[in-house]
Design an enzyme around this catalytic site. Structure first.
Site, PDB file in Angstrom:
ATOM      1  CG  HIS A   1      -1.277 -12.523   6.827  1.00  0.00           C
ATOM      2  ND1 HIS A   1      -0.955 -12.068   5.571  1.00  0.00           N
ATOM      3  CD2 HIS A   1      -2.619 -12.750   6.814  1.00  0.00           C
ATOM      4  CE1 HIS A   1      -2.045 -12.016   4.833  1.00  0.00           C
ATOM      5  NE2 HIS A   1      -3.074 -12.432   5.567  1.00  0.00           N
TER       6      HIS A   1
ATOM      7  CG  HIS B   1      -2.086  -0.974   1.011  1.00  0.00           C
ATOM      8  ND1 HIS B   1      -3.294  -0.653   0.436  1.00  0.00           N
ATOM      9  CD2 HIS B   1      -2.161  -2.288   1.314  1.00  0.00           C
ATOM     10  CE1 HIS B   1      -4.076  -1.722   0.409  1.00  0.00           C
ATOM     11  NE2 HIS B   1      -3.408  -2.723   0.933  1.00  0.00           N
TER      12      HIS B   1
ATOM     13  CG  ASP C   1      -6.378 -13.245  -5.329  1.00  0.00           C
ATOM     14  OD1 ASP C   1      -6.996 -13.147  -6.396  1.00  0.00           O
ATOM     15  OD2 ASP C   1      -5.402 -12.531  -5.031  1.00  0.00           O
TER      16      ASP C   1
END
Length: 396
Positions: A104, A17, A347
């Site tokens: 993650h 980002h 996704d």
């Protein structure tokens, strides 16, 4: 580190980002025609928002060449590639101020650096692969121009749904149709299917498996198979830099990968050597020269870590995407138990978009190996011919 390759060296930059992502490529040969139109097709195949099977994040991923070319020709100097991030939503990740997301890199990055990107996955995000794909497109253009190399990847499984050749290989059988597919499959054929599976019998079930996971706010994994055709024999190094070792390194550096197998892979361990051995036969190459080929290709085009001129093929395993919208019981950074319901766009399955990433990393490996071999053969050509009776080297 953030660099890959020795002579064809790629350094990627950017977070998920931040303002932009991209790469710097050092070692691209001068004199090759190159514009953005050579790079954009692979980035377009990788970009989000392609169908209802992928993340809805809307990024055009338009690449700009900032350096290293003039009048559409490479100069031999570093090539800088720049891709803006447009559809940024940092506010979707406010919960990560309190929770490390399960599976993650939030927790591991914090342990390594003492700080982490506050939104998205930062450098662990798949947005980092934009630089790899852009660089791979340049490597691939050189390889195709110089040698006619063709690299095609496709989705071979989604969850429990597999192309038939996988099931047959697991049972110790060989599917002749699989090797025909490796010889003939093209990118347009792969892209004609939303899942990027060229098998009409398996694709609909794969699509349903992805949609099921999406409807349940869940995710699913899968595999990508890749073939590299017309690879020159003699690429790769003995011992630690074997060509399959470099391919494994490249593939397992892609986000979400969990496995790599080349040639017969794990199913080959159930075969006898009398079946698995690739016998040599005489062949005539495209230049009309007599050379050697193999009757089978369980080796996957590499023997002793060095390419033998046959198709190189391998399979890469991708785990289910870690970001899901289901509430998950987990712990906060302070150890306090809590419930995390992640937001953001993700996704439900990454394999369809991973296809061009796998192709690009394969191109980077082969390109680097080609330049290393070029340096060896050029150095040898400057020496007087040694008195050795080697018919292949000296034409005796």
């Amino acid at each position: 580190m953030s660099s890959f390759g020795q002579l064809f060296r790629v350094t990627t930059f950017g977070e998920s980002h931040c303002k932009a992502v991209g790469c710097v490529i050092d070692g691209c040969p001068p004199g090759m025609q190159l514009t953005e139109t050579d790079i954009q097709p692979q980035l377009t195949r990788r970009r989000p928002g392609q169908s209802n099977l992928t993340t809805p994040r809307d990024e055009k991923d338009q690449v700009v060449i900032q350096s290293g070319t003039e009048f559409g020709v490479t100069l031999g100097t570093p090539i800088g590639l720049f891709v803006p991030n447009q559809d940024q939503r940092p506010h979707d990740y406010s919960e990560t101020d309190f929770f490390p997301r399960p599976s993650h890199a939030d927790w591991t990055y914090l342990q390594k650096y003492g700080v982490k990107a506050s939104s998205g996955g930062g450098r662990s995000s798949a947005r980092e692969t934009i630089g790899r794909v852009a660089a791979g497109a340049i490597a691939e253009k050189y390889l195709h121009t110089a040698y006619g190399v063709e690299i095609v990847a496709f989705v071979s499984s989604v969850g429990p749904v597999e192309m038939p050749f996988i099931q047959q290989m697991r049972s110790g059988k060989t599917d002749p149709g699989f090797f025909t597919l490796l010889n003939e499959v093209t990118r347009p054929q792969v892209d004609a299917d939303a899942v990027r599976c060229p098998d009409a019998s398996a694709s609909p079930a794969m699509c349903q498996e992805i949609l099921r996971a999406k409807e349940e706010s869940d995710s699913i994994g899968g595999t990508v198979t890749c073939v590299i055709r017309k690879v020159p024999a003699g690429l790769g190094e003995p011992c630690f830099d074997k060509l399959e070792a470099k391919l494994a390194h490249a593939m397992l550096s892609i986000p979400a990968t969990k496995g790599f197998e080349i040639g017969s892979g794990f199913p080959g361990t159930a075969m006898n050597g009398s079946v698995h051995n690739d016998a040599f036969v005489s062949r005539t190459d495209e230049q009309g020269q007599t050379t050697l080929g193999t009757t089978s290709n369980y080796s996957g085009g590499i023997q002793g870590g060095i390419s033998n001129g046959e198709n190189i093929y391998f399979r890469v395993a991708f785990k289910p995407p870690a970001t899901i919208s289901q509430a998950q019981n987990t712990a906060k950074y302070n150890g306090e138990a809590g419930v995390l319901a992640a937001r953001g766009r993700h996704d439900p399955c990454v394999v369809a978009r991973a296809v061009p990433i796998v192709e690009s990393m394969a191109a980077l490996v082969v390109m680097d190996a080609v330049l290393i071999q070029h340096s060896r053969t050029m150095s040898t050509s400057l020496l007087p011919v040694a008195e050795k009776k080697n018919p292949l080297m000296y034409g005796i």
